[in-house]
Design a protein around this motif. Structure first.
Motif, PDB file in Angstrom:
ATOM      1  N   GLY A 180      16.237  -3.321  -4.370  1.00 52.49           N
ATOM      2  CA  GLY A 180      14.878  -3.053  -4.803  1.00 52.49           C
ATOM      3  C   GLY A 180      14.587  -1.568  -4.712  1.00 52.49           C
ATOM      4  N   ILE A 181      13.624  -1.119  -5.483  1.00 50.06           N
ATOM      5  CA  ILE A 181      13.262   0.299  -5.491  1.00 50.06           C
ATOM      6  C   ILE A 181      11.765   0.435  -5.281  1.00 50.06           C
ATOM      7  CG2 ILE A 181      13.156   2.415  -6.857  1.00 50.06           C
ATOM      8  CD1 ILE A 181      15.544   1.519  -8.393  1.00 50.06           C
ATOM      9  N   LEU A 182      11.390   1.311  -4.374  1.00 50.68           N
ATOM     10  CA  LEU A 182       9.986   1.672  -4.177  1.00 50.68           C
ATOM     11  C   LEU A 182       9.894   3.188  -4.312  1.00 50.68           C
ATOM     12  CD1 LEU A 182       7.054   1.162  -3.432  1.00 50.68           C
ATOM     13  CD2 LEU A 182       7.720   1.167  -1.020  1.00 50.68           C
ATOM     14  N   ILE A 183       9.344   3.631  -5.442  1.00 47.98           N
ATOM     15  CA  ILE A 183       9.229   5.059  -5.722  1.00 47.98           C
ATOM     16  C   ILE A 183       7.750   5.424  -5.844  1.00 47.98           C
ATOM     17  CG2 ILE A 183       9.714   6.887  -7.387  1.00 47.98           C
ATOM     18  CD1 ILE A 183      12.266   5.499  -8.113  1.00 47.98           C
ATOM     19  N   GLY A 184       7.356   6.472  -5.160  1.00 52.42           N
ATOM     20  CA  GLY A 184       5.959   6.877  -5.245  1.00 52.42           C
ATOM     21  C   GLY A 184       5.722   8.264  -4.701  1.00 52.42           C
ATOM     22  N   TYR A 185       4.543   8.787  -4.996  1.00 55.70           N
ATOM     23  CA  TYR A 185       4.161  10.110  -4.508  1.00 55.70           C
ATOM     24  C   TYR A 185       4.244  10.179  -2.988  1.00 55.70           C
ATOM     25  CZ  TYR A 185       1.981  11.454  -8.986  1.00 55.70           C
ATOM     26  OH  TYR A 185       1.739  11.794 -10.291  1.00 55.70           O
ATOM     27  N   SER A 186       4.568  11.338  -2.480  1.00 55.07           N
ATOM     28  CA  SER A 186       4.440  11.578  -1.041  1.00 55.07           C
ATOM     29  C   SER A 186       2.975  11.436  -0.667  1.00 55.07           C
ATOM     30  CB  SER A 186       4.925  12.993  -0.690  1.00 55.07           C
ATOM     31  OG  SER A 186       6.296  13.135  -0.963  1.00 55.07           O
ATOM     32  N   GLY A 187       2.719  10.737   0.415  1.00 57.62           N
ATOM     33  CA  GLY A 187       1.344  10.565   0.866  1.00 57.62           C
ATOM     34  C   GLY A 187       0.694   9.277   0.426  1.00 57.62           C
ATOM     35  N   MET A 188       1.397   8.464  -0.382  1.00 59.81           N
ATOM     36  CA  MET A 188       0.819   7.183  -0.791  1.00 59.81           C
ATOM     37  C   MET A 188       1.047   6.096   0.250  1.00 59.81           C
ATOM     38  SD  MET A 188      -0.826   7.814  -3.468  1.00 59.81           S
ATOM     39  CE  MET A 188      -1.347   6.139  -3.774  1.00 59.81           C
ATOM     40  N   GLY A 189       1.959   6.348   1.203  1.00 62.78           N
ATOM     41  CA  GLY A 189       2.155   5.381   2.281  1.00 62.78           C
ATOM     42  C   GLY A 189       3.311   4.426   2.070  1.00 62.78           C
ATOM     43  N   LYS A 190       4.377   4.872   1.420  1.00 58.41           N
ATOM     44  CA  LYS A 190       5.522   3.995   1.139  1.00 58.41           C
ATOM     45  C   LYS A 190       6.178   3.492   2.419  1.00 58.41           C
ATOM     46  CE  LYS A 190       7.633   7.231  -1.122  1.00 58.41           C
ATOM     47  NZ  LYS A 190       6.624   8.279  -0.938  1.00 58.41           N
ATOM     48  N   THR A 191       6.619   4.434   3.253  1.00 56.83           N
ATOM     49  CA  THR A 191       7.311   4.066   4.491  1.00 56.83           C
ATOM     50  C   THR A 191       6.383   3.325   5.440  1.00 56.83           C
ATOM     51  OG1 THR A 191       8.760   6.005   4.257  1.00 56.83           O
ATOM     52  CG2 THR A 191       8.658   4.950   6.429  1.00 56.83           C
ATOM     53  N   THR A 192       5.127   3.768   5.516  1.00 59.40           N
ATOM     54  CA  THR A 192       4.150   3.096   6.384  1.00 59.40           C
ATOM     55  C   THR A 192       3.960   1.650   5.952  1.00 59.40           C
ATOM     56  OG1 THR A 192       2.978   5.180   6.770  1.00 59.40           O
ATOM     57  CG2 THR A 192       1.777   3.149   7.218  1.00 59.40           C
ATOM     58  N   THR A 193       3.882   1.426   4.641  1.00 65.58           N
ATOM     59  CA  THR A 193       3.700   0.066   4.123  1.00 65.58           C
ATOM     60  C   THR A 193       4.896  -0.811   4.459  1.00 65.58           C
ATOM     61  OG1 THR A 193       2.305   0.862   2.312  1.00 65.58           O
ATOM     62  CG2 THR A 193       3.338  -1.298   2.040  1.00 65.58           C
ATOM     63  N   ILE A 194       6.091  -0.294   4.234  1.00 62.81           N
ATOM     64  CA  ILE A 194       7.298  -1.066   4.550  1.00 62.81           C
ATOM     65  C   ILE A 194       7.338  -1.408   6.033  1.00 62.81           C
ATOM     66  CG2 ILE A 194       9.818  -0.968   4.676  1.00 62.81           C
ATOM     67  CD1 ILE A 194       8.790  -1.439   1.872  1.00 62.81           C
ATOM     68  N   ASN A 195       7.045  -0.446   6.875  1.00 65.14           N
ATOM     69  CA  ASN A 195       7.053  -0.698   8.325  1.00 65.14           C
ATOM     70  C   ASN A 195       6.005  -1.727   8.714  1.00 65.14           C
ATOM     71  OD1 ASN A 195       9.123   1.140   8.709  1.00 65.14           O
ATOM     72  ND2 ASN A 195       7.760   2.834   9.199  1.00 65.14           N
ATOM     73  N   GLN A 196       4.835  -1.659   8.077  1.00 67.00           N
ATOM     74  CA  GLN A 196       3.769  -2.614   8.368  1.00 67.00           C
ATOM     75  C   GLN A 196       4.193  -4.032   7.963  1.00 67.00           C
ATOM     76  OE1 GLN A 196       1.228  -1.835  10.041  1.00 67.00           O
ATOM     77  NE2 GLN A 196      -0.394  -3.343   9.702  1.00 67.00           N
ATOM     78  N   ILE A 197       4.866  -4.147   6.844  1.00 68.96           N
ATOM     79  CA  ILE A 197       5.353  -5.459   6.388  1.00 68.96           C
ATOM     80  C   ILE A 197       6.434  -5.986   7.313  1.00 68.96           C
ATOM     81  CG2 ILE A 197       6.620  -6.627   4.530  1.00 68.96           C
ATOM     82  CD1 ILE A 197       5.145  -4.764   2.560  1.00 68.96           C
ATOM     83  N   LEU A 198       7.340  -5.107   7.723  1.00 68.77           N
ATOM     84  CA  LEU A 198       8.476  -5.540   8.550  1.00 68.77           C
ATOM     85  C   LEU A 198       8.054  -5.965   9.952  1.00 68.77           C
ATOM     86  CD1 LEU A 198      11.218  -2.951   7.514  1.00 68.77           C
ATOM     87  CD2 LEU A 198      10.991  -5.336   6.795  1.00 68.77           C
ATOM     88  N   THR A 199       6.853  -5.558  10.394  1.00 70.38           N
ATOM     89  CA  THR A 199       6.382  -6.035  11.696  1.00 70.38           C
ATOM     90  C   THR A 199       6.147  -7.541  11.679  1.00 70.38           C
ATOM     91  OG1 THR A 199       4.063  -5.574  11.120  1.00 70.38           O
ATOM     92  CG2 THR A 199       5.276  -3.840  12.264  1.00 70.38           C
ATOM     93  N   ASN A 200       6.086  -8.117  10.479  1.00 64.69           N
ATOM     94  CA  ASN A 200       5.881  -9.558  10.346  1.00 64.69           C
ATOM     95  C   ASN A 200       7.194 -10.330  10.217  1.00 64.69           C
ATOM     96  OD1 ASN A 200       2.743  -9.923   9.877  1.00 64.69           O
ATOM     97  ND2 ASN A 200       3.361  -8.099   8.736  1.00 64.69           N
ATOM     98  N   ILE A 201       8.311  -9.615  10.301  1.00 65.02           N
ATOM     99  CA  ILE A 201       9.631 -10.248  10.271  1.00 65.02           C
ATOM    100  C   ILE A 201      10.393  -9.811  11.517  1.00 65.02           C
ATOM    101  CG2 ILE A 201      11.775 -10.550   8.970  1.00 65.02           C
ATOM    102  CD1 ILE A 201      10.296  -9.650   6.469  1.00 65.02           C
TER     103      ILE A 201
END
Length: 496
Positions: free
Chosen positions: A139-160
């Motif tokens: 999978g690919i997640l591409i976005g501007y710096s500052g949109m919260g890509k890594t933060t979002t992934i980490n937030q999701i992974l706290t549920n696994i």
């Protein structure tokens, strides 16, 4: 409720409990059944939402304390529609990747044993087609710096749960540690060896093992370490490997590293999630095998928010957290000013809001005004100003100057043309007259070679239309390119 246990190295893990899914392919597989059950959108929003501590009476406290309270805003997480898409992609990659890796499937166990013997005997060929049909993908997640890509992934992974300990499955002894996900950072020098070493060190840190000492030596090549990495990934039931900051790949390392990931997916069945800025577009556009695997499985392009309902919803969701004594209502003027100064980049919105409150408190005004928004943005976003202005201009050429801002909305050929012009303009240090003459000469050659008719009607975005217009007027081609936003005014560069 999963029972928490602690490994010998002190790391927290959970004891496996098994869920029956309505999907037949998810049952009879302990790796999948040990994962959390799938949930609906409303439940996902509740899982992702992370409000911050706030009490209205705090507004009456001394400014020294309130200036610290406003920093709570950096921890807020407000789910948006795109977060639901990312959640679905992450869960799909992990769950689907495990389908072909059922530890109780005879064919899979046979494949594991055979490949394990080959790796031990150093006869394993990573380029040889293997008798294993993977269900893993990328999978690919591409976005501007500052949109919260890594933060979002980490937030999701706290549920696994990352580490799951199996002991018994359906009455059968099953002593297995499962690592559902692992995150690695792309080395700045595109070194595969550095990435592999990072993998072994992360596993040792998580599980308290000694894979680094066991598998790494100075004389061992990267090609020799990849099978060992794959074997370890299989031994720990690794579900998904996350590769962050993929834009750090350099031209010389792209092909080799992509071969690396394709082998990891095809031969060892590990799903891979790439995270990067728009500078990584070309990596996937030029690598067909990865692009083919991603298409239809997980490709999310995360640009800045438009000035629409989503932006307003995000701003409204944080606006209630005000520590200045006089609560300021969110007016249309404030909304427009905030968007103009941040261009919908979520990190900038939060930073602007924090700094506005800081100015409001320290100045003693204790409210928020449009002038304050302008002043804070001018003082705090000096380094970001060229990028913000480029986004605001919607000019593909100006945006293309910042690789991390490029969007997929602009045609690649148009961007390439503008980049070529930019390269030409920066490389030549000639006067306007010489530049104009060069363009005119190129036009004449092009006309003679192609035998273009004088009455051709070109599209508005066709550069040949400008050449045609220049021939019919006294205006130079250079001036027309400048007026139409294809190039920058060289005088402004000299002044800077």
């Amino acid at each position: 409720m999963m029972n928490k246990i602690f490994l010998d190295n002190g790391m927290e893990a959970v004891e496996a409990t098994y869920t029956n899914f309505p999907l037949e392919e998810y049952n009879s597989n302990p790796f999948i059944q040990a994962l959390p059950p799938l949930i609906d959108k409303q439940s996902i929003i509740r899982k992702l939402m992370f409000p911050i501590n706030f009490k209205e009476e705090e507004r009456e406290m001394d400014s020294a304390y309130r200036l610290h309270m406003i920093h709570r805003l950096y921890n807020i997480f407000q789910p948006l529609p795109i977060h639901l898409d990312i959640w679905s992609m992450v869960f799909s990659l992990i769950y689907q990747g495990y389908i072909a890796r059922n530890p109780f499937d005879k064919e899979y166990r046979k494949y594991i044993n055979q490949s394990g013997k080959q790796i031990i005997n150093r006869s394993y060929d990573i380029n040889k087609r293997v008798n294993f049909r993977t269900t893993a993908s990328s999978g690919i997640l591409i976005g501007y710096s500052g949109m919260g890509k890594t933060t979002t992934i980490n937030q999701i992974l706290t549920n696994i749960p990352q580490i799951i300990v199996h002991k018994e499955y359906n009455g059968q002894h099953f002593n297995q540690i499962q690592v559902s996900h692992l995150t690695l950072q792309t080395p700045h020098n595109s070194s595969l060896k550095a990435l592999t070493l990072q993998f072994f060190m992360k596993i040792d840190e998580l599980l308290g093992t000694n894979t680094f000492k066991k598998h790494v030596s100075r004389n061992l090549s990267t090609d020799a370490m990849l099978p060992l990495l794959g074997q370890v990934a299989q031994n720990i039931g690794l579900g998904m490997l996350i590769i962050d900051e993929i834009q750090h790949l350099q031209n010389r390392g792209i092909q080799q590293m992509m071969n690396y990931f394709v082998t990891l997916i095809n031969s060892f069945g590990v799903s891979v999630l790439f995270i990067g800025t728009p500078a990584s577009y070309s990596i996937f556009q030029n690598e067909f095998r990865i692009a083919r695997r991603v298409t239809g499985n997980g490709e999310i392009i995360w640009n800045n928010m438009k000035n629409d309902k989503e932006f307003r919803f995000f701003l409204e969701s944080i606006w209630k957290y005000q520590w200045n004594r006089n609560f300021t209502l969110l007016s249309e003027e404030i909304i427009q000013a905030t968007y103009e100064e941040t261009q919908g980049v979520s990190d900038l919105i939060v930073k602007l809001f924090v700094n506005i409150q800081a100015m409001s408190i320290t100045s003693g005004k204790e409210d928020i005004t449009v002038n304050m928004i302008r002043k804070v943005a001018k003082e705090q976003f000096k380094l970001m100003r060229p990028m913000i202005d480029a986004i605001k201009s919607k000019n593909p050429y100006k945006i293309a100057q910042f690789e991390d801002l490029r969007t997929m909305d602009f045609p690649t050929d148009v961007l390439q043309k503008k980049e070529n012009i930019a390269h030409f303009m920066m490389k030549t240090k000639k006067t306007d007259k010489k530049v104009t003459q060069t363009f005119n000469n190129e036009q004449k050659i092009d006309i003679n070679q192609r035998k273009v008719k004088k009455n051709n009607n070109y599209a508005d975005d066709d550069l040949r239309r400008l050449f045609q217009q220049a021939n019919k007027s006294d205006t130079s081609v250079y001036q027309l390119l400048l007026e139409n936003g294809f190039i920058d005014d060289m005088n402004s560069w000299k002044e800077g």
